[in-house]
Design a protein around this motif. Sequence first.
Motif, PDB file in Angstrom:
ATOM      1  N   PRO A  20       0.804  -1.225   0.000  1.00 42.17           N
ATOM      2  CA  PRO A  20       0.000   0.000   0.000  1.00 42.17           C
ATOM      3  C   PRO A  20       0.837   1.275   0.000  1.00 42.17           C
ATOM      4  O   PRO A  20       0.441   2.269  -0.606  1.00 42.17           O
ATOM      5  N   ALA A  21       1.999   1.253   0.619  1.00 42.18           N
ATOM      6  CA  ALA A  21       2.852   2.439   0.611  1.00 42.18           C
ATOM      7  C   ALA A  21       3.340   2.732  -0.809  1.00 42.18           C
ATOM      8  O   ALA A  21       3.404   3.889  -1.225  1.00 42.18           O
ATOM      9  N   PHE A  36      -4.843   4.730   1.075  1.00 44.31           N
ATOM     10  CA  PHE A  36      -4.625   3.292   1.273  1.00 44.31           C
ATOM     11  C   PHE A  36      -4.436   3.022   2.755  1.00 44.31           C
ATOM     12  O   PHE A  36      -3.742   3.762   3.448  1.00 44.31           O
ATOM     13  N   HIS A  37      -5.056   1.962   3.245  1.00 43.21           N
ATOM     14  CA  HIS A  37      -4.936   1.579   4.650  1.00 43.21           C
ATOM     15  C   HIS A  37      -3.659   0.755   4.850  1.00 43.21           C
ATOM     16  O   HIS A  37      -3.270  -0.011   3.975  1.00 43.21           O
ATOM     17  N   ALA A  38      -3.045   0.897   6.001  1.00 41.22           N
ATOM     18  CA  ALA A  38      -1.854   0.110   6.324  1.00 41.22           C
ATOM     19  C   ALA A  38      -2.189  -1.378   6.372  1.00 41.22           C
ATOM     20  O   ALA A  38      -1.380  -2.212   5.971  1.00 41.22           O
ATOM     21  N   GLU A  39      -3.382  -1.701   6.848  1.00 40.48           N
ATOM     22  CA  GLU A  39      -3.848  -3.085   6.927  1.00 40.48           C
ATOM     23  C   GLU A  39      -5.255  -3.160   6.331  1.00 40.48           C
ATOM     24  O   GLU A  39      -6.062  -2.254   6.558  1.00 40.48           O
ATOM     25  N   PRO A  40      -5.576  -4.234   5.600  1.00 37.84           N
ATOM     26  CA  PRO A  40      -6.930  -4.380   5.063  1.00 37.84           C
ATOM     27  C   PRO A  40      -7.968  -4.414   6.186  1.00 37.84           C
ATOM     28  O   PRO A  40      -7.688  -4.900   7.284  1.00 37.84           O
ATOM     29  N   THR A 146     -15.964   6.307  -2.189  1.00 33.42           N
ATOM     30  CA  THR A 146     -15.548   5.186  -3.015  1.00 33.42           C
ATOM     31  C   THR A 146     -14.549   4.360  -2.214  1.00 33.42           C
ATOM     32  O   THR A 146     -13.621   4.899  -1.614  1.00 33.42           O
ATOM     33  N   VAL A 147     -14.771   3.056  -2.201  1.00 31.81           N
ATOM     34  CA  VAL A 147     -13.977   2.122  -1.417  1.00 31.81           C
ATOM     35  C   VAL A 147     -13.392   1.077  -2.359  1.00 31.81           C
ATOM     36  O   VAL A 147     -14.092   0.562  -3.231  1.00 31.81           O
ATOM     37  N   LEU A 148     -12.116   0.776  -2.187  1.00 30.80           N
ATOM     38  CA  LEU A 148     -11.458  -0.250  -2.988  1.00 30.80           C
ATOM     39  C   LEU A 148     -11.304  -1.505  -2.143  1.00 30.80           C
ATOM     40  O   LEU A 148     -10.771  -1.447  -1.032  1.00 30.80           O
ATOM     41  N   LEU A 149     -11.786  -2.626  -2.683  1.00 26.80           N
ATOM     42  CA  LEU A 149     -11.688  -3.918  -2.007  1.00 26.80           C
ATOM     43  C   LEU A 149     -10.658  -4.800  -2.701  1.00 26.80           C
ATOM     44  O   LEU A 149     -10.525  -4.758  -3.928  1.00 26.80           O
ATOM     45  N   ASP A 150      -9.960  -5.604  -1.909  1.00 27.30           N
ATOM     46  CA  ASP A 150      -9.030  -6.573  -2.489  1.00 27.30           C
ATOM     47  C   ASP A 150      -9.804  -7.841  -2.857  1.00 27.30           C
ATOM     48  O   ASP A 150     -10.998  -7.958  -2.554  1.00 27.30           O
ATOM     49  N   PRO A 151      -9.175  -8.801  -3.537  1.00 29.51           N
ATOM     50  CA  PRO A 151      -9.886 -10.014  -3.943  1.00 29.51           C
ATOM     51  C   PRO A 151     -10.439 -10.846  -2.782  1.00 29.51           C
ATOM     52  O   PRO A 151     -11.324 -11.671  -2.988  1.00 29.51           O
ATOM     53  N   GLU A 152      -9.939 -10.617  -1.574  1.00 30.78           N
ATOM     54  CA  GLU A 152     -10.468 -11.319  -0.413  1.00 30.78           C
ATOM     55  C   GLU A 152     -11.682 -10.611   0.178  1.00 30.78           C
ATOM     56  O   GLU A 152     -12.234 -11.047   1.188  1.00 30.78           O
ATOM     57  N   GLY A 153     -12.086  -9.489  -0.440  1.00 34.94           N
ATOM     58  CA  GLY A 153     -13.268  -8.766   0.006  1.00 34.94           C
ATOM     59  C   GLY A 153     -13.017  -7.814   1.155  1.00 34.94           C
ATOM     60  O   GLY A 153     -13.943  -7.440   1.871  1.00 34.94           O
ATOM     61  N   GLU A 155     -11.513  -4.059   2.639  1.00 34.72           N
ATOM     62  CA  GLU A 155     -11.270  -2.683   2.224  1.00 34.72           C
ATOM     63  C   GLU A 155      -9.785  -2.365   2.342  1.00 34.72           C
ATOM     64  O   GLU A 155      -9.188  -2.527   3.402  1.00 34.72           O
ATOM     65  N   ILE A 156      -9.206  -1.890   1.222  1.00 32.32           N
ATOM     66  CA  ILE A 156      -7.784  -1.539   1.240  1.00 32.32           C
ATOM     67  C   ILE A 156      -7.565  -0.042   1.016  1.00 32.32           C
ATOM     68  O   ILE A 156      -6.459   0.449   1.253  1.00 32.32           O
ATOM     69  N   ALA A 157      -8.597   0.672   0.560  1.00 31.26           N
ATOM     70  CA  ALA A 157      -8.455   2.114   0.332  1.00 31.26           C
ATOM     71  C   ALA A 157      -9.836   2.760   0.311  1.00 31.26           C
ATOM     72  O   ALA A 157     -10.846   2.082   0.091  1.00 31.26           O
ATOM     73  N   ARG A 158      -9.848   4.096   0.537  1.00 30.89           N
ATOM     74  CA  ARG A 158     -11.107   4.837   0.574  1.00 30.89           C
ATOM     75  C   ARG A 158     -10.864   6.269   0.115  1.00 30.89           C
ATOM     76  O   ARG A 158      -9.836   6.861   0.428  1.00 30.89           O
ATOM     77  N   MET A 159     -11.854   6.820  -0.596  1.00 25.87           N
ATOM     78  CA  MET A 159     -11.810   8.214  -1.032  1.00 25.87           C
ATOM     79  C   MET A 159     -13.158   8.865  -0.748  1.00 25.87           C
ATOM     80  O   MET A 159     -14.206   8.281  -1.028  1.00 25.87           O
TER      81      MET A 159
END
Length: 181
Positions: A20-21, A36-40, A146-153, A155-159
């Motif tokens: 994420p960094a 981007f979040h440090a942890e999902p 708007t939220v971005l999800l990884d393939p495991e469902g 949340e990894i980022a938000r705007m």
Amino acid sequence: MRYLTLALYLGLATIANADPAAWSEMREGDMQRLEFHAEPRPVTDAAFFDVEGEERNLGDYRGKHVLVNFWALWCPPCLEEMPALDALQGALGGEDFEVVTLAVWRNPLDRIEAFYAENGIEHLPILLDPDRAVSGEMDVQALPITVLLDPEGREIARMTGDADWAGDAARSLLRAVIDGG
């Protein structure tokens, strides 16, 4: 030995791209507001509905990256970014990525359909969160979010706020996220 070195380098590059960094450093333009979040983070399994009234949830999209956009007809910035989200789905949507737009709260279906027709929205399904079950559990306090999800469902980022999701900055960043894990 050269092939082993190349394989190791490519493996490390893939791991680095999943950081994420590293994604944060790639942000340009509107994408600088995508945090981007440090942890999902886990997301809700609350139900939303398609136009036939069939119950859906975010778990239906596991296995791919998902850009979830919370919007409403009464939100001018939301309406402004919908064509860009549609273009993004048309360009990147498929096995690895999908744009999911959830109309939050009171949004009459006939008015959503008219908006889609008037604005040439053809790649996004109409999905409804009429009781704010999903948006409430995901702490959506303003629109658009708007939220971005990884393939495991997760949340990894938000705007917060609208963005040019069809622009080069968004496409490049999302392609890096999709390709990097």
